[in-house]
Scaffold this motif. Structure first.
Motif, PDB file in Angstrom:
ATOM      1  N   LEU A  71      62.929  54.626  -3.596  1.00 28.05           N
ATOM      2  CA  LEU A  71      63.611  54.531  -4.894  1.00 28.05           C
ATOM      3  C   LEU A  71      65.033  55.086  -4.770  1.00 28.05           C
ATOM      4  O   LEU A  71      65.351  55.755  -3.783  1.00 28.05           O
ATOM      5  N   PRO A  72      65.898  54.852  -5.776  1.00 31.91           N
ATOM      6  CA  PRO A  72      67.212  55.511  -5.757  1.00 31.91           C
ATOM      7  C   PRO A  72      67.029  57.036  -5.715  1.00 31.91           C
ATOM      8  O   PRO A  72      65.986  57.563  -6.145  1.00 31.91           O
ATOM      9  N   ASN A  73      68.059  57.713  -5.229  1.00 30.49           N
ATOM     10  CA  ASN A  73      67.926  59.141  -4.917  1.00 30.49           C
ATOM     11  C   ASN A  73      67.428  60.009  -6.069  1.00 30.49           C
ATOM     12  O   ASN A  73      66.686  60.964  -5.861  1.00 30.49           O
ATOM     13  N   HIS A  74      67.832  59.686  -7.307  1.00 29.71           N
ATOM     14  CA  HIS A  74      67.453  60.551  -8.435  1.00 29.71           C
ATOM     15  C   HIS A  74      65.961  60.447  -8.754  1.00 29.71           C
ATOM     16  O   HIS A  74      65.430  61.262  -9.516  1.00 29.71           O
ATOM     17  N   LEU A  75      65.274  59.452  -8.167  1.00 30.27           N
ATOM     18  CA  LEU A  75      63.841  59.285  -8.445  1.00 30.27           C
ATOM     19  C   LEU A  75      62.954  59.705  -7.264  1.00 30.27           C
ATOM     20  O   LEU A  75      61.729  59.599  -7.341  1.00 30.27           O
ATOM     21  N   HIS A  76      63.566  60.177  -6.184  1.00 26.66           N
ATOM     22  CA  HIS A  76      62.768  60.537  -4.998  1.00 26.66           C
ATOM     23  C   HIS A  76      61.746  61.618  -5.314  1.00 26.66           C
ATOM     24  O   HIS A  76      60.549  61.467  -5.041  1.00 26.66           O
ATOM     25  N   VAL A  77      62.234  62.720  -5.875  1.00 25.17           N
ATOM     26  CA  VAL A  77      61.334  63.857  -6.098  1.00 25.17           C
ATOM     27  C   VAL A  77      60.308  63.530  -7.196  1.00 25.17           C
ATOM     28  O   VAL A  77      59.102  63.777  -7.032  1.00 25.17           O
ATOM     29  N   GLU A  78      60.799  62.965  -8.292  1.00 26.94           N
ATOM     30  CA  GLU A  78      59.891  62.659  -9.424  1.00 26.94           C
ATOM     31  C   GLU A  78      58.704  61.797  -8.984  1.00 26.94           C
ATOM     32  O   GLU A  78      57.543  62.136  -9.258  1.00 26.94           O
ATOM     33  N   TRP A  79      58.970  60.706  -8.272  1.00 23.88           N
ATOM     34  CA  TRP A  79      57.871  59.803  -7.904  1.00 23.88           C
ATOM     35  C   TRP A  79      57.080  60.287  -6.697  1.00 23.88           C
ATOM     36  O   TRP A  79      55.905  59.943  -6.548  1.00 23.88           O
ATOM     37  N   THR A  80      57.705  61.112  -5.872  1.00 19.40           N
ATOM     38  CA  THR A  80      56.933  61.717  -4.777  1.00 19.40           C
ATOM     39  C   THR A  80      55.914  62.696  -5.362  1.00 19.40           C
ATOM     40  O   THR A  80      54.751  62.725  -4.932  1.00 19.40           O
ATOM     41  N   ILE A  81      56.337  63.461  -6.360  1.00 19.08           N
ATOM     42  CA  ILE A  81      55.394  64.396  -7.003  1.00 19.08           C
ATOM     43  C   ILE A  81      54.267  63.612  -7.677  1.00 19.08           C
ATOM     44  O   ILE A  81      53.082  63.957  -7.552  1.00 19.08           O
ATOM     45  N   LYS A  82      54.611  62.527  -8.368  1.00 14.76           N
ATOM     46  CA  LYS A  82      53.556  61.730  -9.020  1.00 14.76           C
ATOM     47  C   LYS A  82      52.579  61.166  -7.989  1.00 14.76           C
ATOM     48  O   LYS A  82      51.370  61.101  -8.237  1.00 14.76           O
ATOM     49  N   ALA A  83      53.104  60.761  -6.843  1.00 14.46           N
ATOM     50  CA  ALA A  83      52.225  60.220  -5.791  1.00 14.46           C
ATOM     51  C   ALA A  83      51.317  61.320  -5.237  1.00 14.46           C
ATOM     52  O   ALA A  83      50.120  61.094  -5.013  1.00 14.46           O
ATOM     53  N   LEU A  84      51.868  62.505  -5.043  1.00 13.94           N
ATOM     54  CA  LEU A  84      51.043  63.638  -4.560  1.00 13.94           C
ATOM     55  C   LEU A  84      49.944  63.949  -5.569  1.00 13.94           C
ATOM     56  O   LEU A  84      48.781  64.172  -5.196  1.00 13.94           O
ATOM     57  N   GLU A  85      50.327  63.938  -6.845  1.00  8.19           N
ATOM     58  CA  GLU A  85      49.332  64.235  -7.895  1.00  8.19           C
ATOM     59  C   GLU A  85      48.237  63.172  -7.939  1.00  8.19           C
ATOM     60  O   GLU A  85      47.118  63.449  -8.370  1.00  8.19           O
ATOM     61  N   ALA A  86      48.586  61.958  -7.489  1.00 10.66           N
ATOM     62  CA  ALA A  86      47.581  60.881  -7.438  1.00 10.66           C
ATOM     63  C   ALA A  86      46.784  60.933  -6.134  1.00 10.66           C
ATOM     64  O   ALA A  86      45.973  60.044  -5.855  1.00 10.66           O
ATOM     65  N   GLY A  87      47.051  61.948  -5.304  1.00  8.93           N
ATOM     66  CA  GLY A  87      46.262  62.131  -4.080  1.00  8.93           C
ATOM     67  C   GLY A  87      46.749  61.327  -2.889  1.00  8.93           C
ATOM     68  O   GLY A  87      45.979  61.064  -1.962  1.00  8.93           O
ATOM     69  N   LYS A  88      48.043  60.953  -2.906  1.00  3.01           N
ATOM     70  CA  LYS A  88      48.583  60.158  -1.788  1.00  3.01           C
ATOM     71  C   LYS A  88      49.535  61.014  -0.938  1.00  3.01           C
ATOM     72  O   LYS A  88      50.247  61.866  -1.465  1.00  3.01           O
ATOM     73  N   HIS A  89      49.583  60.717   0.362  1.00  2.00           N
ATOM     74  CA  HIS A  89      50.646  61.225   1.221  1.00  2.00           C
ATOM     75  C   HIS A  89      51.907  60.411   0.916  1.00  2.00           C
ATOM     76  O   HIS A  89      51.806  59.272   0.454  1.00  2.00           O
ATOM     77  N   VAL A  90      53.079  61.000   1.224  1.00  2.00           N
ATOM     78  CA  VAL A  90      54.327  60.284   0.905  1.00  2.00           C
ATOM     79  C   VAL A  90      55.333  60.350   2.057  1.00  2.00           C
ATOM     80  O   VAL A  90      55.611  61.422   2.599  1.00  2.00           O
ATOM     81  N   LEU A  91      55.864  59.183   2.394  1.00  2.00           N
ATOM     82  CA  LEU A  91      57.054  59.087   3.232  1.00  2.00           C
ATOM     83  C   LEU A  91      58.183  58.725   2.276  1.00  2.00           C
ATOM     84  O   LEU A  91      58.185  57.628   1.703  1.00  2.00           O
TER      85      LEU A  91
END
Ligand SMILES: NC(=O)c1ccc[n+]([C@@H]2O[C@H](COP(=O)([O-])OP(=O)(O)OC[C@H]3O[C@@H](n4cnc5c(N)ncnc54)[C@H](OP(=O)(O)O)[C@@H]3O)[C@@H](O)[C@H]2O)c1
Length: 332
Positions: A71-91
């Motif tokens: 995603l664009p840079n301002h959404l990296h952390v927000e959506w990485t956290i959402k993915a972690l909360e959904a139980g996914k690893h993130v690159l």
């Protein structure tokens, strides 16, 4: 490892997804975008089995184990956290966030989830960088005193994410991050202070030319120039007391031709003699996807955790501060 991709970003659809699909050690099972029809067409073209019309739907898919976040840079952390909360690893694509404070939010989310987050610095997976680092570590070019990086391209498109200030645009975040991670990787040490000079585009408000010096202490220094409105070039020079290494295409090594580095040992000016080392054709994005899959599967350990990504952000922040104060800024 079963992967899903958040968004139809150009870097994903042009480079990273096709490269990851070359590997038999992972599968890309789904892609999500804000526009379902567009995402479905992309999925069909790239032979990705499932398309979703929202990022939430992808994260709710229980078959997906790992997320690639371009995603664009301002959404990296927000959506990485959402993915972690959904139980996914993130690159997650570089830079890991907008600044240090943004990036630090990932620590608690990662620790709570028990999943891994990696910053997608594909260059660390390319054998040309690994070999250059090995030459330095072996002492073959003596004591390394300087790493010089240049990385530029021309992009003045007002609609491009790189030219939008409010969503993390600007050359320092886009490509300056490579000029920081490269010397850290080669030298295996951290800068203590930095100084920079930055020119901003008057319309976009984003940095279009940034030069900086990183002081690693003990007389060791790295310098760089990165620009988004200059002719395109990229090169890294590593200078030691006994020799030098030149990485010809350090950041966007192509898959079509072998990557080449040059190692020279002449000590008098006026010569350009160097032995060339070329590397079998490879795709750094495939290697990155395979390395991330192995880490996520618990088959290998994390060399560069989120704490490393935060160190990179701290240096980028200090460079941005220095351009405002006009003086050296301590890192951290
Ligand atoms: N590692 C590398 O070699 C490399 C190279 C280039 C870029 N990158 C990184 O990859 C990331 C994406 O770069 P890119 O050039 O591929 O960007 P891009 O083509 O503009 O893609 C960004 C995608 O994010 C989604 N999106 C969600 N909210 C958005 C918003 N407010 N504005 C724009 N797009 C939004 C869109 O996908 P949907 O409409 O499908 O939801 C869009 O296609 C950046 O962080 C960049 O630093 C890495």
């Amino acid at each position: 490892m079963k992967w899903g991709v958040i968004s139809t970003a150009k870097i994903g659809t042009d480079k990273v997804i096709p490269a990851m699909q070359e590997s038999d050690r992972l599968e890309i099972l789904a892609i999500a975008g804000r526009d379902f029809e567009k995402t479905r067409a992309v999925a069909e073209k790239l032979r990705i089995p499932r398309a979703y019309g929202s990022y939430e739907e992808l994260l709710a898919d229980p078959t997906i184990e790992a997320i690639y976040n371009p995603l664009p840079n301002h959404l990296h952390v927000e959506w990485t956290i959402k993915a972690l909360e959904a139980g996914k690893h993130v690159l997650c694509e570089k830079p890991i966030g907008l600044d240090t404070a943004d990036a630090k939010r990932l620590i608690a989310a990662r620790d709570k989830s028990g999943k891994q987050v990696l910053e997608a610095f594909m260059v660390r997976h390319h054998p040309q960088w690994q070999h250059a680092r090995q030459i330095v570590a072996n002492g073959e070019i003596g004591d390394v005193t300087t790493v010089q990086s240049i990385f530029t391209y021309f992009n003045a498109d007002p609609d491009n994410v790189r030219n939008k200030k409010d969503i993390g645009g600007g050359g320092l975040l886009d490509i300056g991050c490579y000029c920081v991670v490269g010397p850290r990787y080669i030298l295996d040490r951290e800068p203590v202070r930095v100084v920079s000079l930055i020119d901003k585009d008057p319309k976009f408000g984003t940095d279009r030319l940034a030069s900086g010096i990183l002081d690693f202490g003990s007389g060791i220094q790295a310098s760089f120039a990165c620009g988004t409105q200059s002719a395109a070039v990229q090169r890294v020079h590593i200078l030691g007391t006994e020799g030098r290494i030149e990485i010809i295409l350090p950041f966007n090594a192509v898959q079509e031709n072998p990557a080449v580095i040059r190692v020279g040992t002449q000590k008098q000016p006026g010569f350009d003699e160097a032995r060339e080392i070329s590397f079998p054709v490879c795709n750094q994005y495939t290697l990155q996807g395979e390395a991330a899959s192995a880490i996520f599967a618990g088959e290998s350990t994390v060399d560069y955790p989120i704490e490393d990504a935060i160190k990179n952000m701290q240096i980028l922040d200090a460079l941005a501060r220095s351009s405002k104060t006009g003086s050296w800024e301590m890192v951290a």
